[in-house]
Write an enzyme that holds these catalytic residues in place. Structure first.
Site, short mmCIF file in Angstrom:
data_model
loop_
_atom_site.label_atom_id
_atom_site.label_comp_id
_atom_site.label_asym_id
_atom_site.label_seq_id
_atom_site.Cartn_x
_atom_site.Cartn_y
_atom_site.Cartn_z
N GLU A 257 37.90 43.54 33.90
CA GLU A 257 36.46 42.48 34.31
C GLU A 257 36.18 41.85 32.59
O GLU A 257 36.72 42.26 31.61
CB GLU A 257 35.53 43.16 34.46
CG GLU A 257 34.75 43.75 34.87
CD GLU A 257 34.36 43.00 36.49
OE1 GLU A 257 34.12 42.26 36.03
OE2 GLU A 257 34.18 43.59 37.04
N CYS A 296 29.45 38.40 29.40
CA CYS A 296 30.50 37.68 29.43
C CYS A 296 30.25 36.74 30.75
O CYS A 296 31.13 36.13 31.49
CB CYS A 296 31.35 38.70 30.41
SG CYS A 296 29.97 40.50 31.05
P1 NAP Z 1 38.66 43.80 23.65
O1 NAP Z 1 38.85 43.24 22.18
O2 NAP Z 1 39.44 43.21 24.64
O3 NAP Z 1 38.42 45.16 23.68
C1 NAP Z 1 38.22 45.48 25.14
C2 NAP Z 1 37.92 47.45 24.58
O4 NAP Z 1 39.10 47.28 25.40
C3 NAP Z 1 36.93 48.00 23.65
O5 NAP Z 1 36.94 49.59 23.98
C4 NAP Z 1 38.75 48.47 23.13
O6 NAP Z 1 38.38 49.44 22.10
C5 NAP Z 1 39.79 49.07 24.12
N1 NAP Z 1 40.92 48.01 23.63
C6 NAP Z 1 41.60 47.18 22.93
N2 NAP Z 1 43.12 47.65 22.94
C7 NAP Z 1 43.57 48.62 23.47
C8 NAP Z 1 44.19 49.40 23.71
N3 NAP Z 1 45.57 48.24 22.99
N4 NAP Z 1 44.78 49.83 24.64
C9 NAP Z 1 43.31 50.83 25.17
N5 NAP Z 1 41.88 50.59 25.28
C10 NAP Z 1 42.32 48.77 24.14
O7 NAP Z 1 37.78 42.98 23.66
P2 NAP Z 1 35.76 43.04 23.03
O8 NAP Z 1 36.24 41.73 21.83
O9 NAP Z 1 35.07 44.98 23.13
O10 NAP Z 1 35.06 42.04 23.64
C11 NAP Z 1 34.79 40.95 24.29
C12 NAP Z 1 35.34 40.24 25.22
O11 NAP Z 1 35.43 40.84 25.98
C13 NAP Z 1 34.97 38.50 25.86
O12 NAP Z 1 36.02 38.14 25.46
C14 NAP Z 1 34.47 38.65 27.06
O13 NAP Z 1 34.39 37.54 27.98
C15 NAP Z 1 34.70 39.71 27.70
N6 NAP Z 1 33.51 40.73 28.36
C16 NAP Z 1 33.24 39.95 29.66
C17 NAP Z 1 32.93 41.35 31.01
C18 NAP Z 1 33.41 41.48 31.88
O14 NAP Z 1 32.51 42.06 32.44
N7 NAP Z 1 33.76 40.74 32.78
C19 NAP Z 1 31.68 42.00 29.72
C20 NAP Z 1 31.18 41.43 28.83
C21 NAP Z 1 32.62 40.91 28.12
P3 NAP Z 1 38.35 49.21 20.71
O15 NAP Z 1 37.08 48.98 20.37
O16 NAP Z 1 38.33 50.70 20.24
O17 NAP Z 1 39.29 48.35 19.62
#
Ligand code: NAP
Length: 520
Positions: A257, A296
């Site tokens: 997602e 999102c």
């Molecule tokens: P993110 O930076 O991609 O992080 C998401 C998750 O991935 C966090 O738990 C992060 O952990 C983890 N992560 C990052 N790098 C990783 C790796 N190399 N290996 C394993 N896990 C890893 O996103 P965010 O800033 O939290 O959220 C914002 C984004 O999410 C926006 O672009 C939004 O559109 C999207 N979003 C989408 C939905 C949907 O349902 N489609 C819902 C909500 C948000 P750490 O925090 O420990 O780095």
């Protein structure tokens, strides 16, 4: 000294080793907790969840799992006020925004408890009706859905630490799979509290839930073919995770997602001042300001017939001007800060990018006037409403998600074909909304843009009084979307279980199959 969040692994709370990441109060910038998964045995955590939790859950019927979900929902509800405070403090959520997250967790678990009860005292689901395969009905085919024997790894985004954990876990648990949940580190405090509540209440069998507060480390390198990875976050991280060799080689099931440039289309039939007009304004403003636009599903692109542009701009400005920004715990404040310093930096950079092809209609990139918060300390941004100079020539507005209180108006000629062209430039979104009472226009839009979306929200005068808006994800309808939105699918009542189940075709004697798996 600030609190150190612990991980819940192999049935024990364990603190990670240094270095620890800082968690902040985004209203003040103060460090309020630290977290790490350093030294945690990720392989051991997965093995234990599979062996202990998986066995326990598979031994239960759907009705028993449903009771478990209901007990989990009630346990969280019993601590609701304390959890809301954590959402305000670590997430920068207003009380209303924190309720959206925590009540979403409570409600989704309860909804899945209801659906589980309907499935009853059995451990397998039928997938569709049986089918005659041979010359006579004696050779019979029936698809059944069985829980996978692995572990569900849930990697969540920072914006919904409670709901994100619960909505994924509800589906996995009801299907019969144990969960290892990894919230985003920056806002992990609320997820940690939710898990503590569930552990202390003893509502789950041992091994059904583990928690990692910090980096995922080498977690994914120990996943196996019966496991499932469900990820929510940015498209870049989603790409990185789904392209891991380990997951590709073992065909680990992955659900993503990701980003979404959701659009709202105002139908040319909608007159200013009507119920549909007001619903449209309300939903746009809600999506810009709820959780400071860090949703999102929030509306990012607002398609307005050119003839209505001046009226829409005037009405939106009036509503946004009335909004109070400041300390999210303070009465009357409608919008708090962004959740992290990097979110604020990214949102401002995103607006700057949009400005190459748009102009600001409302708001600025300077810190807004604050109620009850110290200027310069937290991560505040005012709502920013932009207007494109040329909607069809513009690129950034269709490609770059600004994850903050930011939306852009796109004037267009009022025809469904041109609206659909603009909407589809988003290359796949979670949700689009069409606000119109003209059923011809709405149907044309559904057919033209439906394949680019997981969900279409049809705003009209008949449903205005009941609608929670397009930004609210309801457990009964699916959440996810094609293309840029990640290609994933969650929730949708029974559909949400499919990610955690293996569909198996049984071919054999009809009487034997129907005895073992009775048709409804
Ligand atoms: P993110 O930076 O991609 O992080 C998401 C998750 O991935 C966090 O738990 C992060 O952990 C983890 N992560 C990052 N790098 C990783 C790796 N190399 N290996 C394993 N896990 C890893 O996103 P965010 O800033 O939290 O959220 C914002 C984004 O999410 C926006 O672009 C939004 O559109 C999207 N979003 C989408 C939905 C949907 O349902 N489609 C819902 C909500 C948000 P750490 O925090 O420990 O780095």
């Amino acid at each position: 000294m600030s609190e150190v969040l612990e991980n819940y692994v192999r049935g024990r709370w364990q603190a990670g080793k240094a270095p620890l990441a800082d968690l902040h109060d985004p209203t003040t910038g103060e460090v309020i907790a630290r977290a790490s998964t350093g030294g945690i045995d990720m392989k051991g955590a997965l093995d234990w969840a599979r062996d202990v939790g998986g066995k326990a859950l598979r031994a239960m019927t759907f009705a028993q799992r449903a009771e478990m979900l209901l007990a989990a929902s009630k346990a969280i509800h019993a601590h609701r006020d304390a959890l809301l405070e954590v959402g305000i403090r670590n997430g920068g959520n207003t009380r209303k925004d924190a309720k959206f997250d925590v009540d979403g967790a409570i409600g989704t678990l309860a909804a899945y408890a209801d659906w589980g009860k309907k499935l009853g005292d059995t451990d397998a689901m039928l997938d569709g009706e049986g089918i005659q395969l041979g010359r006579t009905p004696r050779l019979w085919g029936q698809h059944v859905l069985l829980p996978r024997h692995g572990v569900a790894v849930h990697v969540n985004a920072f914006n919904f630490p409670a709901w994100g954990l619960a909505e994924k876990a509800a589906c996995a648990w009801l299907a019969g799979m144990p969960v290892v949940s990894k919230p985003a580190t920056a806002t992990a405090m609320l997820a940690e509290r939710v898990v503590r509540v569930l552990v202390d209440a003893k509502v789950l069998p041992e091994g059904a839930l583990s928690l990692l507060c910090g980096s995922a480390g080498d977690l994914l390198d120990h996943m196996t073919a019966q496991d499932v990875l469900a990820f929510t976050g940015s498209a870049d991280t989603g790409y990185l995770l789904r392209s891991k060799e380990r997951l590709l080689r073992r065909s680990v099931r992955v659900n993503v997602e990701a980003d979404s440039l959701n659009s709202a289309v105002l139908g040319p039939d909608v007159e200013p001042g009507t119920e549909t007009w007001n619903l449209f304004l309300r939903d746009v403003v809600t999506d810009m300001t709820q959780k400071a636009g860090q949703k999102c599903t929030a509306i990012r692109r607002v398609l307005v017939p050119a003839a209505r542009l001046a009226d829409v701009e005037a009405d939106l400005k009036e509503r946004l001007t009335a909004l109070k920004i400041g300390h999210p715990g303070q009465e009357g404040v409608g919008m708090g800060p962004l959740s992290t310093a990097s979110q604020l930096r990214d949102a401002k950079a995103g607006v700057t990018k949009l400005l190459a092809e748009s102009t600001i209609v409302f708001g600025t990139l300077d810190e807004p006037a604050l109620v009850g918060a110290t200027p310069g300390a937290g991560w505040f941004l005012s709502p920013v409403l932009l207007r494109t100079k040329d909607a069809s020539a513009a690129k950034t507005v269709h490609e770059h998600e600004v994850f903050g209180p930011v939306s852009t108006l796109l004037p267009w000629d009022g025809t469904p074909a041109a609206a659909a062209d603009l909407v589809r430039k988003g290359e796949g979104s979670l949700v689009a909304s069409v606000f119109s009472d003209d059923r011809d226009f709405v149907r044309q839009m559904i057919v033209a843009i439906g394949p680019w979306h997981g969900r279409l929200y049809l705003g009209s005068e008949h449903m205005a009084g009941q609608s929670p808006g397009p930004g609210t994800v309801l457990p009964g309808t699916i959440h996810g979307g094609p293309g840029r939105a990640g290609g994933g699918e969650e929730l949708g009542a029974f559909r949400g279980l499919a990610l955690y189940q293996q569909r198996v075709a049984l071919e054999g004697d009809r009487a034997a199959i129907e005895k073992m798996f009775p048709p409804k």
